[in-house]
Each structure stands twice: as structure tokens, then as C-alpha cells.
Design an enzyme around this catalytic site. Structure first.
Site, mmCIF file in Angstrom:
data_model
loop_
_atom_site.group_PDB
_atom_site.id
_atom_site.type_symbol
_atom_site.label_atom_id
_atom_site.label_comp_id
_atom_site.label_asym_id
_atom_site.label_seq_id
_atom_site.Cartn_x
_atom_site.Cartn_y
_atom_site.Cartn_z
ATOM 1 C CG HIS A 42 2.772 -1.626 4.261
ATOM 2 N ND1 HIS A 42 2.073 -2.809 4.146
ATOM 3 C CD2 HIS A 42 3.293 -1.610 5.517
ATOM 4 C CE1 HIS A 42 2.164 -3.488 5.280
ATOM 5 N NE2 HIS A 42 2.900 -2.789 6.118
ATOM 6 C CG ASP A 71 -5.899 -0.203 5.077
ATOM 7 O OD1 ASP A 71 -5.652 -1.192 5.795
ATOM 8 O OD2 ASP A 71 -5.054 0.324 4.325
ATOM 9 C CG HIS A 121 -2.301 0.628 0.870
ATOM 10 N ND1 HIS A 121 -3.392 0.518 1.708
ATOM 11 C CD2 HIS A 121 -2.726 1.385 -0.184
ATOM 12 C CE1 HIS A 121 -4.422 1.180 1.171
ATOM 13 N NE2 HIS A 121 -4.045 1.719 0.044
ATOM 14 C CD GLU A 173 -0.229 -4.252 1.787
ATOM 15 O OE1 GLU A 173 0.254 -5.378 2.003
ATOM 16 O OE2 GLU A 173 0.409 -3.180 1.942
ATOM 17 C CG ASP A 216 -4.809 -2.865 2.792
ATOM 18 O OD1 ASP A 216 -4.911 -4.095 2.657
ATOM 19 O OD2 ASP A 216 -3.889 -2.325 3.443
ATOM 20 C CG ASP A 256 -5.186 -4.961 5.482
ATOM 21 O OD1 ASP A 256 -6.017 -4.058 5.648
ATOM 22 O OD2 ASP A 256 -3.949 -4.751 5.535
HETATM 23 N N1 ARG Z 1 0.269 0.406 11.292
HETATM 24 C C1 ARG Z 1 1.122 -0.697 11.022
HETATM 25 C C2 ARG Z 1 2.505 -0.200 10.600
HETATM 26 O O1 ARG Z 1 2.755 0.971 10.539
HETATM 27 C C3 ARG Z 1 0.539 -1.612 9.954
HETATM 28 C C4 ARG Z 1 0.417 -1.011 8.591
HETATM 29 C C5 ARG Z 1 -0.204 -1.964 7.600
HETATM 30 N N2 ARG Z 1 -0.406 -1.340 6.325
HETATM 31 C C6 ARG Z 1 -0.881 -1.949 5.252
HETATM 32 N N3 ARG Z 1 -0.960 -1.229 4.138
HETATM 33 N N4 ARG Z 1 -1.269 -3.194 5.258
HETATM 34 O O2 ARG Z 1 3.357 -0.978 10.325
HETATM 35 MN MN MN Z 2 -3.228 -0.302 3.749
HETATM 36 MN MN MN Z 3 -4.093 -2.646 5.783
#
Ligand code: ARG
Ligand code: MN
Ligand code: MN
Ligand code: MN
Length: 307
Positions: free
Chosen positions: A139, A122, A99, A275, A230, A232
Site C-alpha cells: 500500500h 495522504d 491504498h 484505509e 487516504d 490518514d
Molecule cells: N511509506 C510507508 C511504507 O512504505 C507507509 C505507507 C503507508 N501507506 C498508506 N497507504 N497508508 O510502508
Molecule cells: Mn495512502
Molecule cells: Mn497514508
């Protein structure tokens, strides 16, 4: 009406190998003919770019931030590609990849459509400042640069030169959040950024949530919409093959409803689907489920309807 596909085989915004294979999996699954069947022309030359030619010789950590130069350069390249598609009059569909590329896509949309709003679907807020991120995985940071609350590090200087208004905090809205870091919570509060977490989805139902999200960023329903999705955001039971799964996510239908409702506005000018990580499935069923869900979210955003 034409969709320009931008496949970004990129993984340096996070540490898990495999997310760079997402675009190929989605395309091999038949995404192009599926979109054509919905009545779209699809502009895609069949090439999936891995951006190896712009991989920096050396890319030392900046503080905790990992691969800053490569992530920054690829985001810049993605920005240019999104701008090029939108200037042709195409809808830009970017396939990730992690991402971190959301910095390139959203700023690209804003460059061509300064009035655009961003709907970020997300589990995560992805708005950590480069000096606040706990993981150092970029990301988790793209929106901090898009909104302009992060230090400009090597690789990201282009951000300062892009001729565009920054993404105004009032033009950004989240749906699906459930794993937000403390530093991110501070940024959301401080800048009054609207976010609908899973709590709100439970409380109001997804129909009201999408309506409220649009009322916030797009009250007159006249602004172009950038949908950054995203996968997820969905529950890991529906999308198991992703790098940072978080339980308690959107159901299959809730995830699709967002796309269907946004399609109905007729205002979506760009979508990211990111992702998907095929390597993180141990069983073939998990892989198939993830890919099929990703493809069907995209189809829903481009007009596939149930009736
Ligand atoms: N907040 C967490 C970090 O800074 C998770 C980020 C996940 N981002 C994503 N695009 N899946 O690492
Ligand atoms: Mn994301
Ligand atoms: Mn995410
Ligand atoms: Mn966390």
C-alpha cells in the site's frame, strides 16, 4: 448523474487485519441514501467483493514485497471495475480497503480519460519502488507502478499491457504529506512531482494549496480529476481508526475543504476513500468518528455544502 460504487474489501497491501471491513462500515453507515439525498443516482448491487476467488495459491515475497501476486491481481480487477463504471458514464467511487488498490483505480481512470490528473490526499506518498520499500507493504507503492518507476513483479504484468499513457509525473499532485520515505523523496525530486506537505498547508492555508495544486495539474480546469483520498491525511484526532496514523495532519475542515473545492470544479470523475480500519479503534467513539468523517468527506466531494 450516477455514482457507481466499487467496494473493495482488501487488506493484503499492509499487515493489519480490519481494513477490509472499511467498505461495509461506510455502506452500513448509510452512504448510499446520503448520496441519493444529494441528488445522485447510485449504481450499487449491494455486493462487497473480497476477491478470495483470485487469491493465489502461493504468494511468496518478492524481495521485501509482501503478497505481490494477490495485491497485483486485485489491483487489476479494480482497474477493470473502474473502467467499466466510467465507460457507463458513471462517476466511480471506490471504497477501500488499503491504498494498494489506488494503482487499479488511477490506471482505470487514465484508461478512459487519458487527460486526467490525479490528486492524492495522504500523509504518505505511496510511491516506493518495490525494491525500495522499507516495510514491504505494497500500500506504500501503488504510484510507483502508475508512474512507471518500479520493477514489474509477478502479479503486476498487466500494468505493462494496459493501453494508456502512464500517469505523467506532471499530472500527479499530493496534499497532506508528512511521512515520506527517503527513496520516495528521491523519486519526487527526480520526476519533479508536485507535493504540498503539511508545511505548505500551514504556510499558505488550505485554500491556496488546493488552488496551487489545481494550477499545477489542471491549469485550464478542463482535465478530469481522480481524487484518491487516504483518510490518514487527516489528523489522528479526527480519524483514529486507520493503519498508519501520523500526527500533525489535516484538520476536519481542511480535509473537507479539499473535497468541497474539487466538487466545485465539476471535474471529479473518480474518488477513492481508503484505509478506514474499524478494528483499530479501542473505543466506540473512535470508530464512529472515523466512519462518520469518511462518509462526510465523500459527501463533500459529491456536493454536500454548508449553506
Ligand atoms: N511509506 C510507508 C511504507 O512504505 C507507509 C505507507 C503507508 N501507506 C498508506 N497507504 N497508508 O510502508
Ligand atoms: Mn495512502
Ligand atoms: Mn497514508
Ligand atoms: Mn516512514
Amino acid at each position: 448523474n450516477t455514482i457507481g460504487i466499487i467496494p473493495v474489501a482488501f487488506n493484503a497491501g499492509q499487515p493489519k487485519k480490519g481494513v477490509e471491513k472499511g467498505p461495509k462500515q461506510l455502506l452500513d453507515g448509510g452512504l448510499v441514501p446520503q448520496l441519493e439525498k444529494l441528488g445522485w443516482k447510485v449504481d450499487f448491487d449491494g455486493k462487497i467483493h473480497d476477491f478470495e476467488e483470485i487469491r493465489p495459491q502461493s504468494d511468496p515475497d518478492d524481495g521485501v514485497a509482501k503478497n505481490p501476486r494477490f495485491v497485483g491481481r486485485v489491483a487489476e480487477e479494480v482497474n477493470k471495475r473502474v473502467v467499466a463504471e466510467l465507460k457507463k458514464g458513471n462517476v466511480a467511487l471506490t471504497l477501500g480497503g488499503d491504498h494498494s488498490i489506488g494503482l487499479g483505480t488511477t490506471t482505470g481512470t487514465l484508461e478512459v480519460f487519458p487527460e486526467a490528473c490525479v490528486i492524492w490526499v495522504d500523509a504518505h506518498a505511496d510511491i516506493n519502488g518495490v525494491d525500495d520499500t522499507e516495510s514491504g507493504n505494497l500500500h506504500g507503492c501503488p504510484l510507483s507502478w502508475a508512474v512507471g518507476v518500479s520493477r514489474i513483479v509477478e502479479g503486476f504484468q498487466w500494468i505493462a499491457n494496459v493501453q494508456q499513457p502512464r500517469l505523467k509525473p506532471s499530472r500527479l499532485v499530493y496534499i497532506g504529506l508528512r511521512d515520506v520515505d527517503d527513496a520516495e523523496k528521491r523519486i519526487l525530486k527526480e520526476h519533479n512531482i508536485k507535493a504540498f506537505s503539511m508545511y505548505h498547508v500551514d504556510k499558505y492555508g488550505i485554500g491556496r494549496v488546493v488552488e496551487m495544486a489545481l494550477d499545477h495539474v489542471n491549469p485550464d480546469r478542463n482535465r478530469p480529476i481522480h481524487l484518491s483520498y487516504d483518510v490518514d491525511a487527516l489528523d489522528p484526532s479526527v480519524v483514529p481508526a486507520t493503519g498508519t496514523p501520523v500526527r500533525g495532519g489535516l484538520t476536519f475542515r481542511e480535509g473537507h475543504y479539499i473535497c468541497e473545492a474539487l466538487y466545485e470544479t465539476g471535474l471529479v470523475v473518480a474518488m477513492d476513500c481508503v484505509e478506514v480500519n474499524p478494528d483499530l479503534s479501542t473505543k466506540k467513539e473512535d470508530l464512529d468518528l472515523t466512519i462518520r468523517t469518511g462518509m462526510s468527506l465523500i459527501r463533500a466531494a459529491f456536493g454536500e455544502s454548508l449553506l
